[in-house]
Write a protein that holds these residues in place. Structure first.
Motif, PDB file in Angstrom:
ATOM      1  N   THR A   1      -1.695   2.450   5.388  1.00 57.38           N
ATOM      2  CA  THR A   1      -2.961   2.286   5.490  1.00 57.38           C
ATOM      3  C   THR A   1      -3.323   3.278   6.801  1.00 57.38           C
ATOM      4  O   THR A   1      -4.180   3.843   6.596  1.00 57.38           O
ATOM      5  CB  THR A   1      -3.410   0.749   5.756  1.00 57.38           C
ATOM      6  OG1 THR A   1      -2.956   0.090   4.375  1.00 57.38           O
ATOM      7  CG2 THR A   1      -4.950   0.717   6.013  1.00 57.38           C
TER       8      THR A   1
ATOM      9  N   GLY B   1     -11.175  -0.988   8.972  1.00 58.81           N
ATOM     10  CA  GLY B   1     -10.267  -0.384   7.986  1.00 58.81           C
ATOM     11  C   GLY B   1      -9.035  -1.253   7.440  1.00 58.81           C
ATOM     12  O   GLY B   1      -8.518  -0.597   6.576  1.00 58.81           O
TER      13      GLY B   1
ATOM     14  N   GLU C   1      -8.356  10.507   7.173  1.00 60.33           N
ATOM     15  CA  GLU C   1      -9.862  10.583   7.052  1.00 60.33           C
ATOM     16  C   GLU C   1     -10.599  10.988   8.567  1.00 60.33           C
ATOM     17  O   GLU C   1     -11.595  11.367   8.525  1.00 60.33           O
ATOM     18  CB  GLU C   1     -10.188   9.124   6.500  1.00 60.33           C
ATOM     19  CG  GLU C   1     -11.571   9.601   5.278  1.00 60.33           C
ATOM     20  CD  GLU C   1     -11.506   8.245   4.569  1.00 60.33           C
ATOM     21  OE1 GLU C   1     -12.493   7.513   4.650  1.00 60.33           O
ATOM     22  OE2 GLU C   1     -10.706   8.042   3.806  1.00 60.33           O
TER      23      GLU C   1
ATOM     24  N   ILE D   1       6.343   4.532   2.231  1.00 62.72           N
ATOM     25  CA  ILE D   1       6.635   4.547   3.512  1.00 62.72           C
ATOM     26  C   ILE D   1       8.252   5.276   3.772  1.00 62.72           C
ATOM     27  O   ILE D   1       8.180   6.042   4.788  1.00 62.72           O
ATOM     28  CB  ILE D   1       6.894   3.051   3.903  1.00 62.72           C
ATOM     29  CG1 ILE D   1       7.321   2.911   5.525  1.00 62.72           C
ATOM     30  CG2 ILE D   1       8.062   2.277   3.328  1.00 62.72           C
ATOM     31  CD1 ILE D   1       6.332   3.321   6.376  1.00 62.72           C
TER      32      ILE D   1
ATOM     33  N   VAL E   1       0.837  -1.187  -0.228  1.00 60.11           N
ATOM     34  CA  VAL E   1       0.087  -0.001  -0.002  1.00 60.11           C
ATOM     35  C   VAL E   1       1.023   1.238   0.013  1.00 60.11           C
ATOM     36  O   VAL E   1       1.928   1.437   0.911  1.00 60.11           O
ATOM     37  CB  VAL E   1      -1.013   0.020   1.206  1.00 60.11           C
ATOM     38  CG1 VAL E   1      -1.641   1.360   1.370  1.00 60.11           C
ATOM     39  CG2 VAL E   1      -2.143  -1.117   0.936  1.00 60.11           C
TER      40      VAL E   1
ATOM     41  N   THR F   1      -4.830   9.090  -1.578  1.00 60.73           N
ATOM     42  CA  THR F   1      -5.371   7.894  -1.268  1.00 60.73           C
ATOM     43  C   THR F   1      -4.597   6.829  -1.234  1.00 60.73           C
ATOM     44  O   THR F   1      -3.728   6.563  -1.897  1.00 60.73           O
ATOM     45  CB  THR F   1      -6.633   7.804  -2.008  1.00 60.73           C
ATOM     46  OG1 THR F   1      -6.381   7.589  -3.528  1.00 60.73           O
ATOM     47  CG2 THR F   1      -7.593   8.904  -2.129  1.00 60.73           C
ATOM     48  N   SER F   2      -5.123   5.808  -0.372  1.00 55.67           N
ATOM     49  CA  SER F   2      -4.327   4.459  -0.075  1.00 55.67           C
ATOM     50  C   SER F   2      -4.591   3.709  -1.464  1.00 55.67           C
ATOM     51  O   SER F   2      -5.652   3.568  -1.743  1.00 55.67           O
ATOM     52  CB  SER F   2      -4.474   3.962   0.899  1.00 55.67           C
ATOM     53  OG  SER F   2      -5.882   3.419   0.905  1.00 55.67           O
ATOM     54  N   VAL F   3      -3.738   3.137  -2.025  1.00 56.13           N
ATOM     55  CA  VAL F   3      -3.943   2.090  -3.153  1.00 56.13           C
ATOM     56  C   VAL F   3      -3.005   0.955  -2.989  1.00 56.13           C
ATOM     57  O   VAL F   3      -1.997   0.940  -2.160  1.00 56.13           O
ATOM     58  CB  VAL F   3      -3.688   2.688  -4.550  1.00 56.13           C
ATOM     59  CG1 VAL F   3      -4.893   3.807  -4.573  1.00 56.13           C
ATOM     60  CG2 VAL F   3      -2.400   3.279  -4.853  1.00 56.13           C
ATOM     61  N   LYS F   4      -3.364  -0.109  -3.542  1.00 50.17           N
ATOM     62  CA  LYS F   4      -2.284  -1.486  -3.574  1.00 50.17           C
ATOM     63  C   LYS F   4      -1.409  -1.117  -4.922  1.00 50.17           C
ATOM     64  O   LYS F   4      -1.951  -1.278  -6.156  1.00 50.17           O
ATOM     65  CB  LYS F   4      -3.261  -2.709  -3.545  1.00 50.17           C
ATOM     66  CG  LYS F   4      -3.940  -2.842  -2.504  1.00 50.17           C
ATOM     67  CD  LYS F   4      -4.704  -4.205  -2.183  1.00 50.17           C
ATOM     68  CE  LYS F   4      -5.036  -4.522  -0.595  1.00 50.17           C
ATOM     69  NZ  LYS F   4      -6.013  -5.436  -0.530  1.00 50.17           N
TER      70      LYS F   4
ATOM     71  N   GLY G   1      -7.853  -4.649   4.079  1.00 47.44           N
ATOM     72  CA  GLY G   1      -7.154  -5.011   3.074  1.00 47.44           C
ATOM     73  C   GLY G   1      -5.679  -5.237   3.517  1.00 47.44           C
ATOM     74  O   GLY G   1      -5.005  -5.198   2.551  1.00 47.44           O
ATOM     75  N   ASN G   2      -5.431  -5.396   4.680  1.00 47.97           N
ATOM     76  CA  ASN G   2      -4.263  -5.758   4.986  1.00 47.97           C
ATOM     77  C   ASN G   2      -3.796  -6.904   6.000  1.00 47.97           C
ATOM     78  O   ASN G   2      -4.690  -7.129   6.961  1.00 47.97           O
ATOM     79  CB  ASN G   2      -3.609  -4.427   5.850  1.00 47.97           C
ATOM     80  CG  ASN G   2      -3.473  -3.173   5.245  1.00 47.97           C
ATOM     81  OD1 ASN G   2      -4.677  -2.760   4.674  1.00 47.97           O
ATOM     82  ND2 ASN G   2      -2.355  -2.719   4.554  1.00 47.97           N
TER      83      ASN G   2
END
Lengths: 264, 155, 775
Positions: B109, B128, B116, B75, B49, B55-58, B131-132
């Protein structure tokens, strides 16, 4: 991944030209399904026509009777849209259940609908609300759009531009997620508009479908009790290590009941 | 070969790449920023991520060419010299990591989550993190790290 | 100054690089002139190989070499070894250890087995070439179920292995157990399955081999847990001397046993690099990991418990069928035999116990240790049968346990399985857990659940396990003249935090500033021996090696101090980083002693400069006995079968706790994996095709944050073991011993009014729903 030509048109017209000119072109929306497919080398398009630069495909418009969502609008935008939440809260709710936060930031309604994954969430909303799929050349009723497993009414080179949802009186979506993938094992979208009831089921079968017996029962009495006794046949349902057809059939009833309660 | 240009961690970067180059491979192999990790090939684990335009994306599920003109943050962008970002500090303070492999994706993430909603609840955070994956911690300390980190980010 | 003590929750040193993306994992490493390797893997569960054709692959641009199984066979290298501690069957015959080649030449026995390696200039070229290597397979019938594999008529995997049987083995007194069962008022039996799972560390396996053509030494960087043993094994296979290989593990992204074994890919990678004279790097992708990583657990077991009318346990008999997969893994036959047998019976007292195992070969990926390696299986077996006995016979499950827990006064003792249980207070731990678990409010919570059409359940599961792994460990401390210390150990952290905990021990023992201690692990150049990671041995072996080394440093320091103080060595004491002579003003700090240790003028004749640089090998006498108790509260949705684990309470007795923060992390991570096994995870092979059905994270259900409950932890520290100087018992694997039975039994408690007495793991929603509605 096999190599391909990458095309990033800025207009619908250019996108259509690009796809027409390609030997074996494929549109790419958010890519959240398509890129994994390409990575596994399960597809070998000559050209990828990516749609992110086309402003006409983006955005949410709410007028008196409808919510229109541009094909390239990501799930997170639908989920977080106060307008959508106000007009069709069930739709905002559903968008927030797709994939995970990162997938929702990239995945789009147009891509999801065009792909017609049997376990996708949006098809349930499109059918469950009686929405209209708008393409570059025509409008297709949601009921006619989803044909079979990964198969839609779209013809080659046809591009979804938006999905238009009529406003229901009440609606709700209940999803039973696959514990591994979090796709829908069963998702049931229930809506009521002017006395008409729709019950759309995703995940259970090869393609989203309407559960007519439940619709009839709910039209007479929009209550959980009305559907509680209706058992669904799992004859053509999916069957895998996560859920047998029989269990999916059972979940359709449970999720329908809960969706009715949630719809209020 | 098509060319790409974008801003990564505040630096304008670019080059000629194959169209099939994933954003994560562009970051790792072309830019040699190896903090962003790859833990799966089906877009599930979230070790990759990054933020694209906030915005967070893979990054394993995005082509580098799709990030054309975008602001990408990895990071490596978070710490200010030797001073860790409050979210990084929170992960350390609350033992929110063990092997560290999922950590960059977790922290990115977490930062997106905190931006937000600074007043995150335990339930917000657990949901939240859908996805991790983390295989080491049992998540509890990650959840505590994120709640604390989000608070600290408010200053 | 940053001086720390044992039991301080010292924040981790390694985190600074991990949280900022500066860790160095195997795929982050590259060498100049590096080639990329990929493996061609069998698509068949079982097939004869009639031939290879690599012409098209070799013709592809950028392809440097293709090594097929046939090529490998011609090279005449050794086979992959298996070093099971159980080497003989019950009748004294040797267990079956079939030959396993690094690349299969004539027959494949599981989907994913490597048959060839392609080496190319780029990853893309390697990937394309991989598809161009033609292998002519003649498919054979396959068997993927461990019970069916042992039945007559099953497809046979190995020539010379009759009936696919690797091992038949027993422990305990069969006759005495039979007699006690006969004498019991009740005998309760249960058949259960310990589901097959996989470690799935988030970082896949990989290796970078860099040959130095001048020295002839190849440096192997590998994502592994066990470099010293693996170096020796690789050297043996490739017919090299150990010192022709230097083996290093960089930062490793999780292991959990899955990176312990000797796998074929690193061996071929090392060979390729040496043969081509260029660095070669291979890294698995996740799909390959699912196919080719070792899997764990997988036992089909019958447990029989004999008890008196008043509930007193008499005897326990366990009859199990385990599984090796297609070949014996690195510890192979040990896990379903000795590994599962020794902790049978858990914390309870028995007059007699008997354990009998058979384990065979199946057309599946090899099985090897996964966190706990037999002890979670044993713990599940005993706690399930106790629960069953309570339900069947009308005992309160809590009371029945309380009644049969070994009293503290009975320790030390040797169990009927031969386990040396030296200390602990199992009943106190049990009561402490019970007290923590908010039993008082349960009835109200259950009523509330019922209002919402949910079913609430609770269970408590004490566990007793043991440490394992290599019994020796080495630590070396090297000082700089400025007093900074460098610590090198042969044990290995793949995330557990040894870089902090071991330096913490050194800091505490010597009164050194933590910030002045640097650390090396997992490098065969840094320590002469090392046991890597496995069996919760990090603190027990690594920690005690550091402690022992520190003691030896202090002993030398005392000599230096005595020389300066002009007194007898015996008159020098050491405390808080200072040498001193009681009754005098003579003191000398460790730093001063270190400084003096480099100055010949400051040393007595029998000490040489650098005399405080000391390496020491610690050897374990007897394995330690970590124990504890888990309790779970769950809510079940009877309409869907969904389980919500709501509360989880844990009290552990790990002896001395070095760093509570890190111990907590180990426990909670283990519970995560235990919960995964209980309700989510299963590695499934299709029975007909032998294909792995759960080949991606889309089908292999990993625990996510929202699957996990909030866990409440505490420790019992009243019984540090005297088996080692630190008094530690090992913390790494306890979590997945306690969690599965606690969760499964809590679910069954929730379902008790529905007449449900057993559900196999994983308790998927459908399995739970079926048990309620279709039984």
């Amino acid at each position: 991944m096999y190599e391909f030509n990458f095309n990033r048109p800025a207009s619908i017209a250019d996108a259509l030209t690009a796809i027409a000119d390609a030997d074996d072109g494929q549109f790419m929306a958010g890519g959240q399904t398509m890129i994994p497919v390409l990575k596994q080398r399960l597809a070998m398009p000559s050209d990828v026509v990516e749609l992110a630069n086309i402003d006409d495909l983006k955005g949410i418009a709410v007028d008196g009777g409808t919510v229109t969502i541009g094909a390239m609008t990501p799930h997170s935008e639908v989920h977080n849209s106060l307008e959508v939440a106000d007009a069709i809260p069930a739709l905002a709710d559903l968008a927030g259940m797709i994939g995970d936060p990162h997938v929702r930031n990239r995945g789009t309604i147009g891509g999801s609908v065009a792909n017609n994954d049997p376990a996708a969430d949006y098809p349930a909303a499109v059918v469950g609300l009686g929405a209209t799929v708008v393409t570059d050349r025509r409008e297709i009723a949601g009921d006619d759009f989803f044909v079979d497993l990964f198969e839609t009414a779209l013809v080659e080179g046809e591009l979804i531009t938006a999905v238009r949802f009529p406003l229901p009186d009440k609606a709700a979506y209940m999803k039973f997620p696959n514990p591994a993938s979090r796709y829908a094992i069963v998702g049931v979208f229930v809506s009521q508009s002017n006395g008409d009831v729709r019950v759309a089921v995703t995940g259970a079968g090869p393609c989203v479908f309407r559960e007519v017996a439940m619709e009839t029962a709910l039209a007479a009495d929009f209550s959980a009790d009305a559907v509680a006794g209706i058992s669904v046949s799992g004859d053509d349902f999916n069957n895998d290590i996560h859920a047998s057809a029989e269990y999916r059939a059972h979940l359709v009833t449970v999720m329908a009941k809960r969706a009715v309660i949630k719809a209020g | 070969m098509p060319s790409v240009s974008m801003t990564v961690n505040g630096n304008a970067v670019g080059g000629d790449i194959e169209a099939r180059t994933l954003l994560v491979d562009f970051i790792r192999e072309h830019l040699r920023l190896t903090g962003t990790h790859v833990g799966c090939d089906t877009s599930q684990c979230g070790a990759c991520v990054v933020h694209v335009d906030g915005t967070s994306v893979k990054s394993c599920t995005m082509l580098a060419l799709q990030a054309e003109g975008c602001q990408v943050e990895t990071i490596e962008s978070l710490a200010d010299g030797d001073t860790l970002h409050p979210m990084q500090e929170a992960f350390r303070e609350h033992h929110g990591l063990q092997c560290g492999f999922c950590t960059p994706g977790m922290v990115m993430t977490a930062v997106a989550m905190a931006k937000e909603n600074p007043n995150l609840t335990e339930s917000d955070v657990r949901h939240g993190l859908e996805g991790n994956f983390c295989r080491c911690t049992g998540y509890q300390n990650i959840v505590e790290s994120i709640i604390a980190g989000a608070k600290a980010m408010q200053g | 100054m940053n001086n720390v003590n044992i039991r301080d929750s010292v924040r981790r040193t390694e985190d600074i690089r991990f949280v900022s993306g500066q860790g160095t994992y195997i795929d982050d490493m590259n060498a100049d002139g590096q080639l990329v390797g990929m493996f061609v893997r069998s698509p068949h569960a079982h097939a004869a190989i009639n031939g290879f054709d690599k012409t098209d692959a070799l013709a592809l641009d950028g392809v440097v070499e293709v090594i097929t199984g046939a090529d490998w066979a011609k090279l005449g290298f050794g086979f992959i070894p298996s070093n099971s501690a159980v080497k003989e069957n019950t009748d004294g015959t040797p267990i079956a250890v079939p030959e396993r080649s690094c690349l299969a030449a004539t027959r494949v026995r599981f989907v994913g087995e490597p048959v060839a390696m392609v080496i190319a200039e780029t990853l893309d070229a390697a990937r394309e070439a991989r598809d161009l290597v033609e292998v002519d397979y003649a498919p054979l019938d396959a068997v993927t179920h461990p019970v069916k594999a042992l039945e007559p008529g099953a497809p046979q995997l190995h020539n010379g292995v009759d009936g696919n049987l690797c091992v038949h083995w027993e422990l305990g007194d069969g006759d005495a157990t039979e007699a006690e069962l006969e004498a019991s008022d009740h005998v309760v039996a249960l058949e259960l399955h310990n589901n097959r799972v996989t470690a799935a560390p988030i970082e896949p396996r990989g290796t970078l081999a860099i040959p130095d053509m001048e020295t002839g030494v190849t440096t192997i960087y590998q994502s592994t847990q066990n470099i010293h043993a693996l170096r020796a094994a690789i050297a043996k296979i490739l017919r090299l001397e150990n010192d022709q290989l230097r083996h290093v593990a960089p930062d490793v992204g999780g292991g959990f046993g899955g990176k312990n074994s000797l796998y074929p890919e690193p061996v071929v990678t090392v060979y390729a690099a040496r043969n081509l004279g260029r660095p070669v790097k291979w890294v698995n992708d996740r799909s390959e990991s699912f196919l080719s990583d070792t899997h764990g657990r997988s036992q089909y077991t019958t447990v029989e418990l004999g008890l008196d009318a008043d509930g007193t346990f008499r005897a326990l008999r366990t009859t199990t069928i385990g599984e090796l997969g297609a070949y014996c893994g690195t510890v192979g036959a040990f896990t379903p035999t000795g590994g599962s047998a020794r902790t049978q019976g858990g914390v309870y007292a028995f007059k007699a116990m008997h354990y009998r195992a058979r384990a065979g070969f199946t057309n599946t990926a090899p099985l090897d240790p996964y966190r706990g390696a037999g002890r979670p299986e044993g713990s599940f077996q005993i706690e399930r049968i106790v629960e069953k006995a309570a339900r069947d016979l009308g005992f309160d499950p809590i009371e029945l346990r309380r009644q049969n827990i070994m009293p503290k006064a009975s320790l030390p003792l040797k169990t009927a399985m031969g386990l040396d249980v030296d200390c602990g207070d199992f009943l106190t731990v049990f009561e402490k857990t019970l007290a923590m678990s908010e039993r008082a409010g349960f009835a109200a919570r259950a009523a509330k659940s019922e209002e919402n059409n949910k079913l609430r359940g609770f269970a408590i599961a004490p566990y007793l396990e043991c440490t394992g792994g290599m019994p020796k460990e080495h630590a070396i401390v090297t000082f700089s003249k400025n007093g900074a210390a460098h610590l090198a150990v042969g044990s290995h952290s793949t995330g557990m935090g040894h870089e902090t905990a071991l330096c913490q021990i050194l800091s505490a023992e010597l009164g050194l500033d933590m910030d002045h201690i640097s650390f090396t692990q997992a490098d065969t150049d840094a320590t002469p021996l090392g046991g890597g990671h496995g069996g919760s041995r990090g603190m027990e072996l690594g920690g005690n090696a550091v402690r022992q080394t520190a003691d030896e440093i202090v002993a030398v320091g005392k000599q230096i101090a005595a020389y300066q103080f002009e007194c007898e060595v015996g008159m020098v004491d050491f405390e808080d980083g200072s040498f001193f002579q009681p009754g005098s003003n003579n003191t000398m700090s460790v730093g001063e002693a270190v400084s003096a240790s480099f100055n010949p003028d400051a040393l007595p004749d029998d000490l040489a400069p650098g005399c405080m640089n000391i390496g020491s090998t610690f050897e374990r006498g007897v394995i330690s006995i970590p124990n504890g108790c888990h309790a779970a509260e769950v809510e079940v949705d009877p309409d869907t079968g969904v389980i919500d684990v709501i509360g989880f309470w844990i009290v552990d007795d790990f002896g001395t706790i070095i760093n509570p923060l890190l111990a907590d992390g180990q426990v909670m991570g283990g519970v995560g994996q235990g919960l995964g096994q209980a309700i989510l995870e299963q590695a499934v092979y299709d029975g007909d095709s032998g294909q792995l059905v759960t080949g991606t994270f889309l089908d292999y259900a990993m625990p996510r944050a929202d699957d996990m409950p909030h866990m409440t932890l505490d420790y019992y520290e009243g019984s540090p073991t005297e088996k080692n100087p630190l008094g530690v018992k090992g913390a790494g694997e306890a979590g997945c011993c306690g969690a599965p039975p606690a969760i499964v039994n809590a679910v069954l408690d929730a379902l008790k009014d529905h007449g449900v007495t057993h559900i196999e793991m994983p308790m998927t929603p459908e399995a739970v729903w079926r048990s309620i509605h279709l039984t």
